[in-house]
Design an enzyme around this catalytic site. Structure first.
Site, PDB file in Angstrom:
ATOM      1  N   ASP A  30      34.977  20.003  -4.615  1.00  0.00           N
ATOM      2  CA  ASP A  30      35.629  21.236  -5.040  1.00  0.00           C
ATOM      3  C   ASP A  30      34.640  22.373  -4.840  1.00  0.00           C
ATOM      4  OD1 ASP A  30      38.264  21.557  -7.198  1.00  0.00           O
ATOM      5  OD2 ASP A  30      36.977  23.286  -6.824  1.00  0.00           O
ATOM      6  N   THR A  86      48.099  25.842  -3.558  1.00  0.00           N
ATOM      7  CA  THR A  86      48.958  26.681  -2.713  1.00  0.00           C
ATOM      8  C   THR A  86      49.947  27.393  -3.637  1.00  0.00           C
ATOM      9  OG1 THR A  86      50.401  24.773  -2.339  1.00  0.00           O
ATOM     10  CG2 THR A  86      48.817  25.277  -0.606  1.00  0.00           C
ATOM     11  N   GLU A 151      52.802  14.890  -1.439  1.00  0.00           N
ATOM     12  CA  GLU A 151      52.734  14.101  -2.678  1.00  0.00           C
ATOM     13  C   GLU A 151      54.042  14.271  -3.428  1.00  0.00           C
ATOM     14  OE1 GLU A 151      52.686  15.435  -5.888  1.00  0.00           O
ATOM     15  OE2 GLU A 151      52.663  17.553  -5.340  1.00  0.00           O
ATOM     16  N   PHE A 152      54.435  13.207  -4.133  1.00  0.00           N
ATOM     17  CA  PHE A 152      55.653  13.255  -4.951  1.00  0.00           C
ATOM     18  C   PHE A 152      55.310  12.832  -6.377  1.00  0.00           C
ATOM     19  CE2 PHE A 152      57.007  12.328  -0.573  1.00  0.00           C
ATOM     20  CZ  PHE A 152      57.881  13.383  -0.352  1.00  0.00           C
ATOM     21  N   LEU A 153      54.111  13.190  -6.815  1.00  0.00           N
ATOM     22  CA  LEU A 153      53.653  12.741  -8.134  1.00  0.00           C
ATOM     23  C   LEU A 153      54.293  13.598  -9.217  1.00  0.00           C
ATOM     24  CD1 LEU A 153      49.853  12.675  -7.210  1.00  0.00           C
ATOM     25  CD2 LEU A 153      51.400  10.694  -7.281  1.00  0.00           C
ATOM     26  N   CYS A 265      55.990  22.817  -9.559  1.00  0.00           N
ATOM     27  CA  CYS A 265      56.605  22.412  -8.278  1.00  0.00           C
ATOM     28  C   CYS A 265      58.040  22.863  -8.092  1.00  0.00           C
ATOM     29  CB  CYS A 265      56.557  20.893  -8.154  1.00  0.00           C
ATOM     30  SG  CYS A 265      54.911  20.288  -7.832  1.00  0.00           S
TER      31      CYS A 265
HETATM   32  C1  UDX Z   1      58.300  17.421  -9.672  1.00  0.00           C
HETATM   33  C2  UDX Z   1      58.996  16.348  -8.814  1.00  0.00           C
HETATM   34  O1  UDX Z   1      59.724  15.462  -9.632  1.00  0.00           O
HETATM   35  C3  UDX Z   1      57.967  15.626  -7.976  1.00  0.00           C
HETATM   36  O2  UDX Z   1      58.609  14.678  -7.189  1.00  0.00           O
HETATM   37  C4  UDX Z   1      57.300  16.675  -7.114  1.00  0.00           C
HETATM   38  O3  UDX Z   1      56.519  16.183  -6.136  1.00  0.00           O
HETATM   39  C5  UDX Z   1      56.599  17.681  -8.010  1.00  0.00           C
HETATM   40  O4  UDX Z   1      57.566  18.276  -8.861  1.00  0.00           O
HETATM   41  P1  UDX Z   1      57.060  17.506 -12.004  1.00  0.00           P
HETATM   42  O5  UDX Z   1      56.547  18.858 -11.702  1.00  0.00           O
HETATM   43  O6  UDX Z   1      56.138  16.586 -12.707  1.00  0.00           O
HETATM   44  O7  UDX Z   1      57.494  16.786 -10.646  1.00  0.00           O
HETATM   45  O8  UDX Z   1      58.365  17.723 -12.880  1.00  0.00           O
HETATM   46  P2  UDX Z   1      59.710  16.922 -13.155  1.00  0.00           P
HETATM   47  O9  UDX Z   1      59.552  15.819 -14.109  1.00  0.00           O
HETATM   48  O10 UDX Z   1      60.329  16.567 -11.880  1.00  0.00           O
HETATM   49  O11 UDX Z   1      60.566  18.050 -13.944  1.00  0.00           O
HETATM   50  C6  UDX Z   1      60.624  19.393 -13.553  1.00  0.00           C
HETATM   51  C7  UDX Z   1      61.367  20.248 -14.549  1.00  0.00           C
HETATM   52  O12 UDX Z   1      62.726  19.926 -14.594  1.00  0.00           O
HETATM   53  C8  UDX Z   1      60.881  20.197 -15.979  1.00  0.00           C
HETATM   54  O13 UDX Z   1      60.856  21.518 -16.479  1.00  0.00           O
HETATM   55  C9  UDX Z   1      61.932  19.379 -16.683  1.00  0.00           C
HETATM   56  O14 UDX Z   1      62.027  19.672 -18.038  1.00  0.00           O
HETATM   57  C10 UDX Z   1      63.160  19.804 -15.935  1.00  0.00           C
HETATM   58  N1  UDX Z   1      64.256  18.827 -15.986  1.00  0.00           N
HETATM   59  C11 UDX Z   1      64.084  17.602 -15.439  1.00  0.00           C
HETATM   60  C12 UDX Z   1      65.470  19.195 -16.543  1.00  0.00           C
HETATM   61  O15 UDX Z   1      65.640  20.312 -17.046  1.00  0.00           O
HETATM   62  N2  UDX Z   1      66.490  18.298 -16.522  1.00  0.00           N
HETATM   63  C13 UDX Z   1      66.355  17.077 -15.987  1.00  0.00           C
HETATM   64  O16 UDX Z   1      67.325  16.314 -15.983  1.00  0.00           O
HETATM   65  C14 UDX Z   1      65.116  16.713 -15.429  1.00  0.00           C
END
Ligand code: UDX
Length: 438
Positions: A30, A86, A151-153, A265
């Site tokens: 980093d 990014t 990534e899809f984490l 994301c």
């Molecule tokens: C997401 C994607 O799932 C992941 O695949 C991608 O690569 C990065 O972005 P993450 O940022 O961890 O991951 O969030 P996620 O669990 O997907 O939820 C995103 C938002 O949607 C949250 O604010 C959550 O509260 C909201 N959400 C999720 C809803 O409002 N309703 C749902 O049914 C599911």
């Protein structure tokens, strides 16, 4: 095999630690000295279940090291993963300065062939442009291949997702790079993770499309929740979502209504895809609508509070949950933070609590009009209303009787539909859910 990871944010750190656990020798680098120093001291800058353990384990085994000495790390490795930030720029598209700078640093330090793997989410065409730039080196300079490997984490379960991904997408025009990537992820291949080998452009688009599809699903169910509210107590969005989800073409995931999606994301990527598509002269109206719906969905929560309290000025509101979702301390684009900002502007006094995100929320919200509490029951003390903004498990099991006794008022806004409306009513609350009533 030796690999270097550039950027020790949430993606870089989980990727680096995960790759080390798969048996590679990983150098995580980093530009931020302080961050590297604290990682060397064993401190983990983010809250991510399981991460501390795999970092510790792999450092002990000598497979994972943290360093600011990038040129040395690059010379020692075959593959460089670029996982720098990014964040969106003012035009809604990701700001790629850190990516370009990273690639230039790789080019300057390389003493032989390197594979540059772009993990950061970047607009369609970026990997190809980076490859063109790397090709414009003087004759005799080292050769590079570029791979898009999005990534899809999910935050909060990133470690689990690293080891059990739904798919691994590898976008490259080079057979040699594709073979090395397959080798890197071989242990996951052996547990039957599907691999998608494709062009860099398709790989970049897959990432945006996946997040935009999730965004559409959430905005869809949020609008239906609003419709259920309009129809009245006889319509229940939960029953609706359950029945919808039983159709395998629809599926039950991501049909939970709430105050709108947040995080680092979904909002950023769906906005960016709208911009990217527009630039190709091909508007994506469905994604645009999901973004628009999301920008206004939190207002429903404010309206429910206003309805319950009569008016907002001088009211004390307890906000439970500040992170954009449970199991993270991330408050980026959190609807809970947005709700706090609006309530404060309306003259409310806020008493807030989150199991992990107190420090990060405090940095955004400051002190004015805010009471930061050390547990949920403290936050609701003398509150006129309580609003649940994040579905942390510990909130699902709160003692509603005790909650009611601590409060001054009886308004309960369940922005994540985590409580049993009938139980809330039994304990004397006026319950406001999203698309369902007591
Ligand atoms: C997401 C994607 O799932 C992941 O695949 C991608 O690569 C990065 O972005 P993450 O940022 O961890 O991951 O969030 P996620 O669990 O997907 O939820 C995103 C938002 O949607 C949250 O604010 C959550 O509260 C909201 N959400 C999720 C809803 O409002 N309703 C749902 O049914 C599911």
């Amino acid at each position: 095999m030796h690999v270097t990871v550039m950027g020790t944010g949430y993606v870089g750190l989980v990727t680096g630690a995960g790759l080390a656990d798969l048996g590679l020798t990983v150098s995580c680098t980093d530009v931020n000295d302080e961050k590297i120093r604290s990682l060397q001291d064993g401190q983990i800058p983010i809250y991510e279940p399981g991460l501390e353990e795999i970092i510790r384990r792999n450092r002990e085994r000598g497979r994972l090291a943290f360093s600011t000495r990038l040129p040395e790390a690059i010379r020692n490795c075959l593959v460089v993963f670029v996982a720098v930030g990014t964040e969106a720029g003012p035009d809604g598209l990701p700001d790629l300065r850190q990516v370009w700078a990273a690639v230039d640093m790789i080019a300057e330090s390389a003493d032989g062939y390197k594979i540059v793997v772009i993990k950061s989410t970047v607009p369609v065409g970026t990997a190809r442009r980076l490859a063109d730039r790397l090709r414009q080196r003087p004759p005799g300079a080292p050769q590079f291949d570029v791979v898009s490997n999005p990534e899809f984490l999910r935050e909060g379960s990133a470690v689990e997702d690293f080891f059990h991904p739904n798919r691994i997408v590898i976008g490259t025009l080079s057979d040699r790079a594709a073979a090395v990537m397959k080798d890197i992820y071989r242990p996951l291949y052996l547990i039957q993770t599907p691999f998608v080998f494709t062009t860099p452009e398709s790989a970049e688009l897959i990432k945006y499309a996946a997040n935009s599809y999730l965004a559409i699903k959430i905005s869809f169910i949020n609008e239906l929740a609003n419709l259920c509210d309009a129809i009245g107590p006889s319509a229940d969005v939960h029953v609706l979502a359950h029945a919808l989800g039983l159709d395998p073409r629809i599926g039950s995931k991501f049909l939970h209504p709430g105050p709108g999606f947040g995080g680092s994301c979904l909002p950023k990527d769906s906005r960016a895809l709208v911009r990217i598509a527009a630039a190709y002269g091909c508007p994506l109206r469905t994604v645009g609508a999901a973004v628009e719906v999301n920008e206004r969905q939190f207002e429903r929560v404010i309206e429910k509070l206003r309805q319950g309290l009569g008016s907002l000025p001088a009211k004390t509101v307890a906000v439970l949950g500040l992170a954009f979702k449970p199991n993270t301390d991330d408050v980026r684009e959190s609807r809970a933070v947005r709700i706090c900002e609006v309530l404060r502007r309306e003259g409310c006094l806020l008493q807030v609590f989150d199991p992990a995100a107190m420090a990060s929320a405090r940095r955004l919200l400051g002190e004015d009009g805010m009471g930061y509490c050390s547990e949920a029951y403290e936050a609701v003390k003398n509150a006129d209303a309580t609003v649940f903004c994040t579905e942390w498990n510990e909130f699902r099991n709160l003692d509603l009787q005790r909650l009611k006794q601590h409060m001054r008022g009886d308004v309960l806004v369940d922005a994540k539909n985590i409580l049993d409306p009938a139980a809330a009513k039994r304990w004397g609350f006026r319950y406001f859910g999203m698309g369902r009533s007591a």
